[in-house]
Write a protein that holds these residues in place. Structure first.
Motif, PDB file in Angstrom:
ATOM      1  N   ALA A  79       5.233  -4.863  13.389  1.00 19.07           N
ATOM      2  CA  ALA A  79       4.906  -5.152  12.105  1.00 19.07           C
ATOM      3  C   ALA A  79       3.585  -6.097  12.131  1.00 19.07           C
ATOM      4  CB  ALA A  79       6.083  -5.934  11.254  1.00 19.07           C
ATOM      5  N   GLY A  83       0.178  -5.029  10.662  1.00 19.37           N
ATOM      6  CA  GLY A  83      -0.426  -6.218   9.725  1.00 19.37           C
ATOM      7  C   GLY A  83      -1.759  -6.342   9.981  1.00 19.37           C
ATOM      8  N   ILE A  86      -3.948  -3.596   9.412  1.00 20.13           N
ATOM      9  CA  ILE A  86      -4.294  -3.268   7.549  1.00 20.13           C
ATOM     10  C   ILE A  86      -5.285  -4.475   7.348  1.00 20.13           C
ATOM     11  CG2 ILE A  86      -3.036  -3.778   5.426  1.00 20.13           C
ATOM     12  CD1 ILE A  86      -0.416  -2.857   6.717  1.00 20.13           C
ATOM     13  N   ILE A 128       1.299   1.555   7.866  1.00 22.43           N
ATOM     14  CA  ILE A 128       2.643   1.136   7.260  1.00 22.43           C
ATOM     15  C   ILE A 128       3.806   2.095   7.580  1.00 22.43           C
ATOM     16  CG2 ILE A 128       4.011   0.476   5.260  1.00 22.43           C
ATOM     17  CD1 ILE A 128       1.198  -0.108   4.058  1.00 22.43           C
ATOM     18  N   ASN A 137      11.635  -0.728   9.938  1.00 23.21           N
ATOM     19  CA  ASN A 137      10.066  -0.866   9.656  1.00 23.21           C
ATOM     20  C   ASN A 137      10.375  -1.848   8.366  1.00 23.21           C
ATOM     21  OD1 ASN A 137       7.825  -0.596   8.108  1.00 23.21           O
ATOM     22  ND2 ASN A 137       7.474   1.192   8.738  1.00 23.21           N
ATOM     23  N   LEU A 139       7.539  -3.150   6.782  1.00 25.74           N
ATOM     24  CA  LEU A 139       6.399  -3.419   5.984  1.00 25.74           C
ATOM     25  C   LEU A 139       6.322  -2.390   4.769  1.00 25.74           C
ATOM     26  CD1 LEU A 139       3.269  -3.655   8.421  1.00 25.74           C
ATOM     27  CD2 LEU A 139       5.096  -5.555   7.292  1.00 25.74           C
ATOM     28  N   LYS A 140       7.489  -1.101   4.897  1.00 21.38           N
ATOM     29  CA  LYS A 140       7.374  -0.354   3.933  1.00 21.38           C
ATOM     30  C   LYS A 140       8.206  -0.834   2.844  1.00 21.38           C
ATOM     31  CE  LYS A 140      11.444   2.311   5.650  1.00 21.38           C
ATOM     32  NZ  LYS A 140      12.039   3.358   6.174  1.00 21.38           N
ATOM     33  N   ASP A 164       7.003  -6.384   1.998  1.00 17.02           N
ATOM     34  CA  ASP A 164       6.523  -4.820   1.229  1.00 17.02           C
ATOM     35  C   ASP A 164       5.077  -5.209   1.184  1.00 17.02           C
ATOM     36  OD1 ASP A 164       6.407  -2.784  -0.028  1.00 17.02           O
ATOM     37  OD2 ASP A 164       7.383  -3.253  -1.798  1.00 17.02           O
ATOM     38  N   LEU A 165       4.353  -4.080   2.119  1.00 16.93           N
ATOM     39  CA  LEU A 165       2.976  -3.781   1.687  1.00 16.93           C
ATOM     40  C   LEU A 165       2.624  -2.491   1.687  1.00 16.93           C
ATOM     41  CD1 LEU A 165       1.435  -6.001   5.149  1.00 16.93           C
ATOM     42  CD2 LEU A 165       1.827  -6.657   2.646  1.00 16.93           C
ATOM     43  N   SER A 166       3.722  -1.791   0.840  1.00 20.55           N
ATOM     44  CA  SER A 166       3.372  -0.521   0.806  1.00 20.55           C
ATOM     45  C   SER A 166       2.319  -0.332  -0.566  1.00 20.55           C
ATOM     46  CB  SER A 166       4.801   0.219   0.381  1.00 20.55           C
ATOM     47  OG  SER A 166       5.245  -0.533  -0.963  1.00 20.55           O
ATOM     48  N   LEU A 171       0.415  -2.807  -2.848  1.00 20.56           N
ATOM     49  CA  LEU A 171       0.415  -3.606  -1.441  1.00 20.56           C
ATOM     50  C   LEU A 171       0.586  -5.057  -1.753  1.00 20.56           C
ATOM     51  CD1 LEU A 171      -2.764  -2.975   1.148  1.00 20.56           C
ATOM     52  CD2 LEU A 171      -1.577  -5.146   0.777  1.00 20.56           C
TER      53      LEU A 171
END
Length: 279
Positions: A79, A83, A86, A128, A137, A139-140, A164-166, A171
């Motif tokens: 993750a 990140g 991202i 992600i 996972n 980050l989803k 949660d970066l979905s 985001l």
């Protein structure tokens, strides 16, 4: 007591008892040398064997704890890698968005910038989606919270919360969504602010994940040391001192030979009675 009797040879009895005791002790010493243990089973020392078995169970359980911690750390590290990717993509997106706020841009240039921006946005989605380890996972949307075992009883865990970066949720509610665009000056201006918020959000997420990974690694190191200490403690309880046993073995072998000789001498004593009947 009949000292001069052909029916009862007290000397031979005593010699045989001593020889049997020596043979038993010699067998025990040889077993310790062969197994490397002074307490190999419950018959050797029931209390010590029971304590050792309990500690062996704890040590074995700690293997599961180490596996859980390693698995959790790997999931968090995946993750973190996503990140960081991202974050790098957001820096590029900000550059594109800021460039798109230029009012002097022609249509072709704005379209090209928007195409690049969209490609970077979609790459975030791919990062992600692929930030997965062992089916987890973090980050989803609806990501997995890590809960790694922390002790041999399973009564304690180390948790690392999902982040949660979905893009479907903007985001982290920053405004960088699946439809983010800089196709107009207005959208580009808004997106500069949104991307700035996203960069801050991702940095905060990475800090949280980094702290979690460090906690898991630190506890994994502690568990490894704890297991080593327990194994050493079990060894102190049941392992034989082979140097001492080797010296004892030589002494007992000598004692055994002397015992055999003593028994032979005792067995010959009834023959002296015959001299009493010679004329």
């Amino acid at each position: 007591m009949p000292f001069n009797s052909v029916n009862t040879n007290v000397g031979a009895m005593v010699a045989l008892q001593n020889l049997n005791a020596t043979n038993t002790e010699l067998a025990n010493t040889q077993t310790r040398i062969n197994t490397g243990k002074k307490v190999a089973n419950a018959k050797d020392n029931g209390a010590i064997w029971a304590i050792a078995q309990n500690q062996r169970a704890t040590s074995g359980a700690l293997n599961a704890v180490k596996e859980s911690l390693s698995r959790g750390q790997s999931t968090v590290d995946v993750a973190i890698s996503a990140g960081e990717t991202i974050s790098d993509l957001l820096l590029q997106m900000k550059e594109k968005a800021l460039a798109a706020t230029d009012t002097t841009l022609d249509t072709n240039s704005r379209t090209a910038l928007n195409d690049d921006f969209v490609a970077l946005r979609d790459q975030i989605g791919k990062a992600i989606a692929n930030a997965e380890f062992n089916g987890a996972n973090m980050l989803k949307a609806g990501g997995v919270q890590i809960q790694s075992l922390a002790n041999a009883n399973g009564t304690s865990v180390i948790s690392v919360a999902a982040q949660d970066l979905s893009l479907t949720n903007g985001l982290g509610n920053t405004g960088v969504s699946t439809t983010a665009s800089i196709s107009t000056i207005s959208l580009a201006t808004d997106m500069v602010t949104a991307v700035d918020l996203a960069i801050t959000k991702v940095s905060s997420v990475l800090s949280t994940l980094g702290t979690g990974s460090k906690s898991l690694a630190s506890h994994l190191s502690f568990i490894s040391k704890l297991q080593d200490a327990i194994d050493a403690g079990v060894g102190n309880l049941v392992d034989a001192d082979l140097a001492k046993e080797s010296a004892k073995l030589q002494a007992l072998q000598t004692k055994q030979q002397l015992g055999v000789q003593a028994l032979n001498i005792a067995n010959q004593s009834p023959q002296t009675i015959m001299s009493l009947f010679r004329g």
